[in-house]
Design an enzyme around this catalytic site. Structure first.
Site, mmCIF file in Angstrom:
data_model
loop_
_atom_site.group_PDB
_atom_site.id
_atom_site.type_symbol
_atom_site.label_atom_id
_atom_site.label_comp_id
_atom_site.label_asym_id
_atom_site.label_seq_id
_atom_site.Cartn_x
_atom_site.Cartn_y
_atom_site.Cartn_z
ATOM 1 N N ASP A 155 -4.907 -76.050 8.725
ATOM 2 C CA ASP A 155 -3.836 -76.582 7.468
ATOM 3 C C ASP A 155 -4.027 -78.234 7.242
ATOM 4 O O ASP A 155 -3.323 -78.452 7.968
ATOM 5 C CB ASP A 155 -2.968 -76.240 7.669
ATOM 6 C CG ASP A 155 -2.339 -75.993 5.966
ATOM 7 O OD1 ASP A 155 -2.565 -76.889 4.929
ATOM 8 O OD2 ASP A 155 -0.969 -74.526 5.963
ATOM 9 N N SER B 32 -3.788 -74.972 2.024
ATOM 10 C CA SER B 32 -2.689 -73.662 1.706
ATOM 11 C C SER B 32 -2.514 -72.569 1.353
ATOM 12 O O SER B 32 -3.374 -71.754 0.620
ATOM 13 C CB SER B 32 -1.551 -74.262 2.809
ATOM 14 O OG SER B 32 -0.388 -73.790 2.950
#
Length: 850
Positions: free
Chosen positions: A679, A394
């Site tokens: 993610d 991320s």
């Protein structure tokens, strides 16, 4: 004596498998093969006879069930077979036979689904997932599957015999199997089109089930530059039993009224015909006239050839050649750095240099800012050259992807890149949503879509992230970072994403996908493609259609796709539990294996599973609560590859849980057309799974956790991940007060297992930083004290994950805090490095022992 007696009673095709199982016991293998190998296996003819069912209760309370059975074996046939419907009967009897030709290298799993036919939609009553591995050749096997506790049963007969076809050679890495791929090219004779004199436009629709293209539409009238008819191309597996179907279709456009520009298209099939695919001789061009019925026919000229070029997907569990070359160069730099850092008399031998990995967790701009601070602290301690791998999730990937645009970044003062990031983070983001930028976004996405790429909300998010991070168009690509590791001058970057299912929680199923400058792939399957080829179209391990490598902003959107969360994911993270009522509505999976019905037990055979569908509201609730409407969708480069018959012997799969998808090979990723990459935080909010793989042999992990809650959650999740896959990892133990008020640094290690890495874990805390501006130097002025006296967490905190703009002071505080926390724990870091060096020396001595 017992082993020899047992082996003597087994069929020849089982001897190597069972011999290995006896020698190795029940222990599962570490990784399978480092590289691919060729295997030759026979074909078998499998006969499945659906006999009868008993005591079946349908879904209609006013009448008995109208039952039929569907048979699905996608590794052998693209066609879903079905029996006839037996009306109004609790004890239907079919006695219908179905034939399959299967390849023995592949995990062939038959799905038998019982339906109750309805006028609108048939109701699925129950399914049986049956691994045909273990059916003894030449012996009739009659099996009664217990469907439910109330005496519902299904009787099926199986018969396996060796095919007269010559054994087929495949390429495999022990998990995936690449079968020969055929290239079918042909033309439709344009002269035959003159027979079609119908009103409206006409087209041919060609279908080849099981092929990559599946279906093609070709206008009857060829282009002016087509002198040899209308061309078509299909790619299909050599082992796949299929038929080429040809339909002639007429389309008429009808205006709805005389004024409105709206119109409707009506299509009518004028005729159809089929060509058995296996009737074609390989390498020979043939002319075929296909009767379409109603006096129509079409002339085809077709040629099927086997694709002989090497695979474009790398099958193997070893590191790619370029990464191995990097490691050789990096070891020299790390050796010199360790000598200086640990004050050694001489450089450690390159084979005794510990492999150190630094991990950055997710957390949006908070993680990006914090990772800059952590790296700055390591640089000020002269430790960056001691690091082999840098990996992030991320927001941490956003930090790394910007840093690696400078091919010498770790050799330069990080204060420059940090100052540049500060300017971008503290500036207004309003312009990102201006009409000018929105127009630019949609032009970019429209260009991608017109080029045949899959476009999703994640791509739009990537363009927005591009503005947030750089406020300009960034043409760089991930493969450009090869220059940053070419000479071993920087740590090797590994970016993380996970492949999920659109309606499955990330905690239940997530496959880790690694992105490096050279390769993108899944170590779980041992399948990788060149980074330049990511997002291109592959089939059966071959590159079918090349697309340009995506700009790195699209990867940044994928790596940090927080918006791909389902409502169930959000509820799980915020409240601590998902929508539990969905589980009560979900499918029920039971193991119904009865080994006594088999002449022998194949150790690589999956247990038979019964799947009872959930309640009637399940699909509605799943679509609403579990769907990931913004998941990044891309072409699956493993499409067309099959699972090896022995894949369950590897530690990389979780097959002990009844409901885990790993135990359902027909549902695993190689059988899917698309990847859904999101993610990595939806699984574990730190990229541990990418560096703890045995192939990377990491000795020391510096884990930087930028979550502001649950400071040890990533360690506990990683520990569970490793336990399920028998991967060495140190035990994670801590006190309750540590969880409530964590310290700056914790060390975890397993003194009894040298294969387990030493983990140095840094929670995101503002502890002694409040009092000290540098280790040992107290803050004196009120301004200094005020600067350091801040809370990271809280509802009014500027460091919320969805906040993308900080003031200059807010950014600076976070960077300085994380830098200080590294500097303040130099003793722990040096101790971990020293222990890692000792551990590596021990492993090195162990490896040379006879």
């Amino acid at each position: 004596m017992f082993r020899r007696a047992l082996l003597g009673r087994l069929p020849p095709r089982m001897l190597p498998l069972v011999a290995v199982a006896l020698l190795e016991g029940k222990e599962r293998k570490e990784t399978g093969l480092c590289r691919w190998r060729c295997e030759k296996h026979p074909y078998y003819n499998l006969t499945v006879k659906i006999l009868r069912a008993r005591n079946i209760k349908g879904t209609d309370l006013l009448s008995k069930a109208d039952c039929y059975v569907e048979l699905r074996l996608p590794t052998a046939s693209p066609v879903i077979y079905r029996t006839r419907v037996i009306d109004n009967s609790s004890d239907p009897e079919w006695n219908e036979t179905f034939q399959y030709r299967i390849h023995d290298a592949i995990k062939n799993t038959l799905e038998l689904t019982l339906f109750d036919e309805d006028v609108l939609i048939s109701d699925e009553l129950t399914s049986v997932v049956f691994d045909v591995t273990g059916i003894e050749e030449g012996h009739l096997l009659k099996n009664t599957f217990k469907l439910k506790e109330d005496k519902e049963e299904l009787d099926v007969e199986f018969f396996m015999e060796k095919s007269s076809d010559a054994p087929g050679e495949v390429i495999t890495n022990g998990v995936l199997v690449a079968c020969p791929c055929l290239y079918l090219q042909g033309t439709i004779n344009k002269d035959q089109n003159t027979k079609v004199r119908e009103q409206g436009s006409s087209q041919f629709r060609l279908s080849l089930p099981g092929s990559y293209e599946k279906q093609l539409s070709k206008p009857c009238k060829p282009d002016s530059n087509q002198t040899c008819g209308i061309p078509f191309v299909f790619h299909i597996g050599k082992e796949m039993c299929s038929e080429l179907s040809v339909e002639l279709e007429r389309t008429i456009t009808v205006l709805q009224d005389g004024v409105s520009p709206d119109f409707e298209k009506h299509s009518t099939v004028l005729g159809s015909g089929t060509v058995p695919f296996h009737s074609l001789s390989l390498g020979k061009e043939v002319d075929i006239t296909v009767p379409l019925g109603k006096g129509l026919s079409v002339d085809l000229k077709v040629k099927a050839e086997e694709m002989t070029k090497d695979l474009d997907v790398r099958l193997g569990f070893d590191l790619c050649k370029e990464e191995r070359e990097f490691l050789e160069k990096r070891k020299k730099i790390v050796s010199q750095a360790l000598k200086n850092t640990l004050k050694l008399r001489e450089d450690p031998n390159k084979d005794k240099v510990p492999v150190v990995a630094v991990l950055g967790s997710g957390g949006g701009i908070r993680a990006l800012s914090s990772f800059y601070g952590s790296l700055l602290g390591l640089q000020q301690l002269n430790l960056l050259d001691c690091i082999t791998y840098l990996s992030g999730i991320s927001g941490s990937t956003w930090c790394l992807s910007v840093l690696y645009q400078d091919h010498e970044w770790s050799q330069k003062d990080l204060k420059g890149p940090i100052s540049n990031a500060q300017d971008k983070i503290s500036s207004s983001k309003v312009a990102a949503f201006s009409s000018e930028h929105m127009k630019y976004y949609f032009q970019e996405l429209n260009t991608m879509e017109n080029a045949g790429r899959k476009v999703s909300f994640t791509d739009l998010w990537g363009l927005i992230v591009e503005y947030f991070l750089q406020q300009k168009e960034d043409q760089s690509k991930l493969s450009d970072q090869q220059e940053a590791v070419k000479y071993g001058q920087n740590p090797y970057p590994i970016y993380a994403a996970v492949n999920v299912r659109p309606n499955v929680r990330g905690d239940d199923f997530a496959e880790w996908c690694e992105f490096t400058p050279y390769e993108v792939g899944f170590r779980k399957y041992g399948a990788f493609v060149r980074t330049e080829d990511f997002d291109s179209e592959f089939f059966m391990g071959r590159l079918i259609k090349k697309h340009p490598e995506p700009r790195i902003c699209y990867l940044q959107g994928m790596w940090g796709s927080a918006f791909a969360a389902s409502l169930d994911d959000v509820f799980l993270k915020v409240v601590g539990s998902g929508f539990s009522f969905l589980e009560s509505l979900g499918d029920v999976v039971k193991i119904i294996d009865d080994c006594r019905r088999f002449h022998f037990r194949d150790p690589m055979r999956l247990k038979t599973r019964l799947v009872i569908p959930g309640g009637p509201l399940l699909q509605i609730f799943q679509d609403f609560f579990k769907s990931r409407v913004t998941a990044g969708e891309t072409f699956n480069f493993m499409q067309g590859l099959y699972l090896h018959r022995d894949y369950i012997s590897l530690k990389k799969f979780v097959i002990s849980k009844e409901t885990h998808i790993d135990a359902f090979p027909n549902m695993l990723t190689p059988m899917e057309e698309n990847l859904y990459l999101v993610d990595g935080g939806f699984s574990i909010n730190s990229p541990f799974p990418l560096v703890i793989q045995p192939e990377r042999d990491v000795d020391v992990i510096l884990s930087f956790n930028y979550s502001w809650e649950a400071p040890f959650e990533v360690l506990k999740l990683t520990q569970r991940y490793c336990r399920e896959r028998d991967i060495p990892f140190p035990p994670i133990t801590f006190h309750k007060e540590d969880e409530e008020s964590p310290k700056e640094c914790y060390m975890f290690m397993d003194a009894e297992n040298p294969k387990a890495p030493i983990v140095l874990h840094f929670p995101l805390v503002n502890d002694t930083f409040r009092k000290y501006k540098e280790p040992g130097i107290e803050r004196e002025s009120e301004e200094e004290k005020s600067f350091a006296d801040f809370q990271i967490e809280g509802k009014d905190s500027p460091y919320r994950t969805l906040n993308f703009t900080y003031t200059s002071d807010e950014f600076d505080r976070l960077v300085q805090l994380n830098c200080y926390n590294v500097l303040n724990n130099i003793d722990a870091i040096l101790k971990a490095l020293s222990l890692g060096l000792s551990k590596r020396k021990l492993k090195s001595r162990t490896q040379v022992l006879p």
